[in-house]
Design an enzyme around this catalytic site. Sequence first.
Site, PDB file in Angstrom:
ATOM      1  N   CYS A  73      14.518   2.923   2.751  1.00  0.00           N
ATOM      2  CA  CYS A  73      13.874   2.019   3.706  1.00  0.00           C
ATOM      3  C   CYS A  73      13.694   0.631   3.108  1.00  0.00           C
ATOM      4  CB  CYS A  73      12.540   2.585   4.148  1.00  0.00           C
ATOM      5  SG  CYS A  73      11.368   2.850   2.810  1.00  0.00           S
TER       6      CYS A  73
ATOM      7  N   HIS B 242       6.336   3.327   2.940  1.00  0.00           N
ATOM      8  CA  HIS B 242       7.490   3.096   3.810  1.00  0.00           C
ATOM      9  C   HIS B 242       7.546   1.619   4.188  1.00  0.00           C
ATOM     10  CE1 HIS B 242      10.607   3.905   6.703  1.00  0.00           C
ATOM     11  NE2 HIS B 242       9.902   3.294   7.643  1.00  0.00           N
TER      12      HIS B 242
END
Length: 1588
Positions: free
Chosen positions: A42, A302
């Site tokens: 990510c 994330h």
Amino acid sequence: MSWKRNYFSGSRGSVQGMFAPRSSMSIAPSKGLSNEPGQNSCFLNSALQVLWHLDIFRRSFRQLTTHKCMGDSCIFCALKGIFNQFQCSSEKVLPSDTLRSALAKTFQDEQRFQLGIMDDAAECFENLLMRIHFHIADETKEDICTAQHCISHQKFAMTLFEQCVCSSCGATSDPLPFIQMVHYISTTALCNQAICMLEKREKPSPSMFGELLQNASTMGDLRNCPSNCGERIRIRRVLMNAPQIITIGLVWDSEHSDLAEDVIHSLGTCLKLGDLFFRVTDDRAKQSELYLVGMICYYGKHYSTFFFQTKIRKWMYFDDAHVKEIGPKWKDVVTKCIKGHYQPLLLLYADPQGTPVSAQDLPPHAQFLPYTKTCYDSEDSGHLTDSECNQKHTSKKGSLVERRRSSGRVRRKGDEPQASGYHSEGETLKEKQAPRNASKSSSSSRLKDFKETVSNMIHSRPSLASQTSAGSPCVGRAGDQLDKIPPRNFPLQARGWETESTSSEAKSSSSSKYRPTWRPKRESLNIDSIFSKDRRKHCGYTQLRTFPEDAAKEFTPDEVSKPTANDIKDGGSRSQHKLWGTARPGSHLLEQHPRLIQRMESGYESSERNSSSPVSLDAAPPDSVNVYRDQSTKRPVGFVPSWRHIPKSHSSSILEVDCTAPMTSWTKTQPLSDGEVTSRSELDELQEEVVRRAQEQELRKKREKELEAAKGFNPHPSRYMDLDELQNQGRSDGFERSLQEANSIFEESLHLEQKGDCAAALALCNEAISKLRLTLHDASSSTHSRALVDKKLQISIRKARSLQDRMQQQASSQQPVQPSASLPSQGGALPQPTSEQPITLQVLLNQEAQLEPCKDTELGATSSFFHSPASCPELHSSLIPESPVSSVSQHSPPGTSSLKLLTSFEVDSVNRSAFHRQGLPKATGRTEMNSQHECLPLDALEDRLQGHREDNSCCSKFPPREGRDIAQDQLFEGKKNPADISMGMPWSYSTGEATSERVIYSLNSPSSSSAQPSIPPYSSCHPITSAASSPVLHAADPMQKLNQHVQAQSLQTSLTSKVVRSSEEPYRLEFPSTKGLVRSLAEQFQKMQNTSTRDVIGSQDRSLPNGVRKSSSPSDFMPPLSQGPGREHCRWVKQPRSPDGRERPPCWEDPAAHPPLSMGSGLPDGETSRTAQPRLAEPDMYQGKLPQVTDIRSKELGSSVNLGTSLPLDSWVNVTRLCDSQVKPSAPGPGDKSSSHDSHPRATCLERSPILLHPHWDQDTEQETSELESLYQASLQASSHTAYSDWRSQDVAWQPLSLAGSADGMGRRLHSAPGLDLSKPLTAEMEHVLYEPSTVPVSQDSSNVRKKTLETGHHCSSSSSLPVIHDPPVFLLDPKLYPPQPQFLSPDVLMPSMAGEPYRPPGTSRSVHQFLAMCDRDETPQGVKYTGRTLNYRSLPHRSRTDASWGPGSETNQHIGARVLTMPACKPQLTYTATLPERHQGLQVPHAQSWGNLFHSPSHPSAVHPGSPPSSNLHVPLRSTWNSGPVLGSRTPGPRRIDMPPDDDWRQSSYPSQDRHRSPGEERIMFALSNAAGREQNRVRFLQHSRW
């Protein structure tokens, strides 16, 4: 921030206006990037999305056609490929694997960006830019990269000078030139400065944002005066170029900072370069305004990206493969960020008028020789170079921020080592070209080159400098002059600058008061630097520490030791540095951890080091400068990135002054540095040190990760607390405090429990639960915290249950045991489960005589109810804490319920006296009641149950309904295999206490259920009886046969119902035992009291009825004989397993087995029923019958819970209880034994109720259940009076009142009402029970019952074990536990125990007929032909509103009111289809076919007095099956279904009877039909008393 709106409002429109949509070819529709589990890409995807959506970069990159290819590790090639896919691919989600792989290979040596490992998005972005630079620019000539086609330096890089000027003495630090790709700012400083600005300015404006960033970037970064005059001065930064894209990196002090929302609000969308830096030398930069177009955010490990899509003029959200349109306005992004707790990590401001780079100067492709992998290592990140090493070290340290810094550290170039290091990755290329060995020379040469270029830059921009320093006479002066004398105006400007910046400084100082608010609480996620405590003290905000103590120490000595060529300012600067270095080290050393090396915002550290460096550029020879910086920086750099030296801000005057000085000094230095071997060696040493430290950091990182993994989530949970919680820091403290308090209270509770003070322990435990629940709310925003609290809460709840169980057990054990001590003891002694574990058990709620149908029809009824004494004792043992286990184990199918009981109750709490009474050894705690009966975990119990099922031949699955039933059962035992008996799992009662009812437990194994059906109920049910008992039983058998014949239809109906239900329901009703509801002790005691009251009444009735019942239904009375020692023997006899290896509950036997039950009921297969395991079915039937009786008895009980009334559709427990109660009466024992048995029936009821408890039992259901339970117990009482009638599985005639004489539970109740101690007519009591609000404590609530039902027999057993049951005999699951007792139902209603089992209050003994509780989901027992019927509201007994007979006077009606309960065979979600015939109609079978026999007569048993003969029991033909025919009844074609809401409030006087036809497979008949020796009489009486 209040001023955020201004920022947003001012920039919002301009962003849209400035960015004109590009052509459709300019940018393809937004696409997502894949990130498969384990890839952790990510961070790369976010950086890629930013690069792709930056119009300037995308268009510029498109023009680049040549590069230095690195093969499969070539980032440029990978990036090109992805961009092509972005443009041309039709896929909505693209893979980024190629780039990820190239990135990993490029930085393999540094162990950065490795596959599968999460890294920092900002650092990745920075390194990608530097990689691009290395691929497209000639590094040897571009240390500061002047290539026009270099996107990184032409569009992103900020060329800065950093210098300190003392406002007091005019001393200036050497200007430090550096280049940074990302301008880092501390979020803590940003928020503090925002507060200060708001305090000082009434009307904030969007233009404040640039100033805010400037103040925040220098906030707290105060330096000692270069001349050591004692002044503390701030760094000044001057921007010398005009980048078109400015990247602001926000440095967070923790992964879950509480500043997230404030930071987002403080962000402006418009940025002016002139506001961002102290001075801007480029005219273009002065006029340029950049707009926020992209933002990389972080949350929860994330990364995701927001970007302003110029094509559609909307903000888009990119979360790996997911692309979402946010909206056209920035406020939309702000809202989403706040809701998502996103932390802005990287802000990209772009010039809407920006243009792509010029490709004219692109070198021919030939010039770019591909680097071989051997030459090219990941070190090219530049970390290995002088400055690169520093950078590498920082990056290796694992702080993502460091990496970002390192790119920003390009400033390091300012520091000699940084020259190459400023491209954090850049120099490696150069280095790789040259052997590593040559790195010394190369590095030194690079440093020289860099210095030269810097000096050239300065010279080439004298005008810029002059402009910035407007009027500075020194602009044209030589460096020497500058060195010696700073321009006068310089100090003045410095003063002016100080004046300007004083506000920020003051703010910083004043901001200290806000420190608590902004102080980071957790380890930083992306930040490598930690705010030093010293700085906090001085500056009011925690400053990021860049280097550890060693570094500081090294730095100080280096500075001190390093002589400078020019000491003009050296002495002062040196001393300054010493002081500064020592002071700094202190601050930095605080908490310094190599891994924690933090990136300084825009080079706080570097600037500090630079400013603190002892030699100014002018004064120190370049060599010395290099040395000093290298050493000071390098060593610290080992821990501290070279960016520590990065200059932060320079005044224009400084620039002017420094321009010449640096030039001269640098020129001087160049030759020296070239020739200096020492500097090279130092560089090498520095590189080595950096590498070593980086490795150490990596090791530390790995260890930390391992520790975190070992700890399950995070060693420092606070690091992962949600932003909401962090934003309310006080709350987090409160959360922790509450948790600690709860823990301490819980520990105290444990302590008290050890001391034996269960009541106090329970009180404390409940208090802890309350606190934990409150704490759970506070932790709602934190997943980890919530999980932690929830875990503790569950532990506390289980402990509370355990304590309640113990208290209940103690109470039960303390309560006097009925004559059939074994039963009561079992009931009372049943240990309450500390925690109930779901176990699927098929349980005949109670077993009287074994259900095995006698081959003879008359015997069939009796035999089906017949259970050997041995089984009774075993049942008793099962009932006893240990005994339940054993019984469960013994009665595998029934065992399930017993297991459930065990689960529900702790063996420890079992009444040991009960054991003694039962003739069983008193087992402590979970000691085995029988050698077979050990308390085991539910799983073990299941195994045991199966094993013990075989063993428990004595524990016949069918409790002897009556002496005669027992005798018959024994006879049948003789006829049948003991294996059959073993199959039956009735709880054994003490000798002479043969329970008329047996609980058949079926572990959750269909095989057991099927096997059991195959096994004759007799064998399974018949326990080994002593000669005397068996003769008695035999003697009883004839009478029983007669009574059974009379009652056969009713009994058969009930038994058949039981059998049918049982047969349909595998014995092993696999009901996950729901965790027993934790009820307050008060509730428990309430139940106990209510139950005990009812039980007392019931037991009185029962005791009277027992005799009466015997008289009324000799067959019923006979079972009491079997209850005698013979039964005891039976109790001890192990029943052989069914061929399946599982004991078949008698109920499960074939309908043939049930026909004996149908004797009285008129089942054609009465004999067959007997032959089969009618007993197994019988308990069910009894239970079903009991429900019938229960309605009556419930009313009769009055105080008893209105099971029928409040029982929800899925409240199996109540139905079961009703059935059990009826069953118990069905199996009246001799005289008092019956009453003791009544208590046993109570236990049986308990067993029964748990059997069918629905897992989702709720309190409402519990309440209903308790009402139903009252009805049920009433019916049980009545049914207990009535003899159990054999019933075929097919002919599960629901005989609410077709209990013959006292044999019928209703009959018993009726008997008890008139002749028994019951003061009220059965009808009245039943009515009272039905209509009275659930008197059962919450623990007995239908919800509990329902839940217990799902738990199946387990809960039943548990509830029987519950101390609440004063009368141990109350064991829902095992009729065996209860010696045959008079059919008179005790007024007591089974109460759900905490374990979830219904129980009767001590003192109310009643024999419980075997009742097979089956869930709809359970499979039908093999070989059983009984149709099952789901209990529902209609099927459950209710009284019609119009029926006045339901009044207290209408005992018979009440008995009738107890209706056949049909339970789905094995379905965990138990649906009770209790059909309640209209009162005027009397009990009606849902189908004439199933009920035909059962309802030969109106099914309205006449009110039966305790002394009334068995004939008083209603006779209901069993010939009609549930599904086969309409229910007899004038008012309604069939019994009412409880599962369906009645037309009228069924709690009111009327129950609209609606016959609901269910397929046998769908439902199991859960009603016990009691023998109806005097069924006709009962019917008559019932009709007299009630009008259905």
